[in-house]
Design an enzyme around this catalytic site. Structure first.
Site, PDB file in Angstrom:
ATOM      1  N   HIS A  61       0.850  -1.193   0.000  1.00 60.32           N
ATOM      2  CA  HIS A  61       0.000   0.000   0.000  1.00 60.32           C
ATOM      3  C   HIS A  61       0.888   1.246   0.000  1.00 60.32           C
ATOM      4  O   HIS A  61       2.061   1.201   0.402  1.00 60.32           O
ATOM      5  CB  HIS A  61      -0.899   0.007   1.236  1.00 60.32           C
ATOM      6  CG  HIS A  61      -1.957  -1.052   1.212  1.00 60.32           C
ATOM      7  ND1 HIS A  61      -3.006  -1.091   2.100  1.00 60.32           N
ATOM      8  CD2 HIS A  61      -2.127  -2.117   0.384  1.00 60.32           C
ATOM      9  CE1 HIS A  61      -3.784  -2.131   1.828  1.00 60.32           C
ATOM     10  NE2 HIS A  61      -3.265  -2.776   0.790  1.00 60.32           N
ATOM     11  N   GLU A  63       1.046   3.942   1.814  1.00 55.50           N
ATOM     12  CA  GLU A  63       1.628   4.378   3.086  1.00 55.50           C
ATOM     13  C   GLU A  63       2.778   3.470   3.504  1.00 55.50           C
ATOM     14  O   GLU A  63       3.803   3.929   4.014  1.00 55.50           O
ATOM     15  CB  GLU A  63       0.562   4.392   4.192  1.00 55.50           C
ATOM     16  CG  GLU A  63      -0.593   5.338   3.938  1.00 55.50           C
ATOM     17  CD  GLU A  63      -1.753   4.671   3.215  1.00 55.50           C
ATOM     18  OE1 GLU A  63      -1.516   3.717   2.441  1.00 55.50           O
ATOM     19  OE2 GLU A  63      -2.906   5.100   3.427  1.00 55.50           O
ATOM     20  N   CYS A  91      -5.954   2.402   5.509  1.00 56.16           N
ATOM     21  CA  CYS A  91      -6.656   1.187   5.920  1.00 56.16           C
ATOM     22  C   CYS A  91      -6.078   0.740   7.270  1.00 56.16           C
ATOM     23  O   CYS A  91      -5.068   1.282   7.725  1.00 56.16           O
ATOM     24  CB  CYS A  91      -6.475   0.102   4.854  1.00 56.16           C
ATOM     25  SG  CYS A  91      -4.838  -0.642   4.858  1.00 56.16           S
ATOM     26  N   CYS A  94      -2.301   0.022   7.197  1.00 48.04           N
ATOM     27  CA  CYS A  94      -1.430   1.198   7.095  1.00 48.04           C
ATOM     28  C   CYS A  94      -1.493   2.055   8.353  1.00 48.04           C
ATOM     29  O   CYS A  94      -0.483   2.627   8.770  1.00 48.04           O
ATOM     30  CB  CYS A  94      -1.807   2.017   5.868  1.00 48.04           C
ATOM     31  SG  CYS A  94      -1.426   1.148   4.335  1.00 48.04           S
TER      32      CYS A  94
HETATM   33 ZN   LIG Z   1      -3.385   0.422   3.466  1.00 50.06          ZN
END
Ligand SMILES: [Zn+2]
Length: 164
Positions: A61, A63, A91, A94
């Protein structure tokens, strides 16, 4: 509003816009619609774009990518004092990575509802985490085995362990 606060608001706006730009660029390049960056004292330590499909990595992801890049750049596992800017609400994965990184702040532009509209599970995962695990479609089960405490004991016995 003090001068300092106004400056910080302007900086936040600038970095969030950059995160959004990274996210949009990533879509054009065939990636997911997410971008992030880590900034400390006005310096960008790392940038990230969603690389899940490209790298065949469900944890890639934006981040996470930005945190990894930032930590590599400063050769440290702590991002104390830094801000993580994301194009979209992090999310749970993250957000927890941000907590582990010891970042001082997290700021995001779009939210979990925007992500859900685009077909991403962020809101569903937040909802799931708020529910009792016994109701989850993916069982998460504890089964203590002999010696399962040994790694912790070995860690605690280390005189020179690097706490994090
Ligand atoms: Zn994430």
């Amino acid at each position: 509003m003090t001068f300092t606060t106004a400056n910080r608001d302007a900086d936040d706006e600038r970095w969030l816009r950059e995160a959004v730009r990274l996210a949009t660029e990533n879509v054009v390049a065939g990636g997911g619609p997410f971008g992030a960056l880590v900034v400390r004292d006005g310096v960008v330590l790392g940038r990230g774009q969603n690389r899940v499909t490209r790298d065949k990595d469900p944890t890639a992801h934006a981040e996470i990518q930005a945190i990894r890049a930032a930590c590599r750049a400063i050769d440290d596992f702590s991002l104390a004092g830094a801000t993580v800017y994301s194009s979209c609400e992090p999310c749970p994965l993250c957000l927890t990575a941000c907590l582990w990184s010891r970042a001082a702040r997290v700021m995001y532009a779009a939210d979990r509802d925007d992500a859900a509209r685009a077909g991403f599970d962020d809101r569903a995962f937040y909802d799931l985490l708020a529910r009792d695990r016994s109701t989850w479609p993916m069982p998460v089960t504890e089964r203590r085995v002999d010696g399962c405490e040994a790694p912790m004991n070995a860690w605690l016995a280390l005189a020179d362990r690097a706490t994090y």
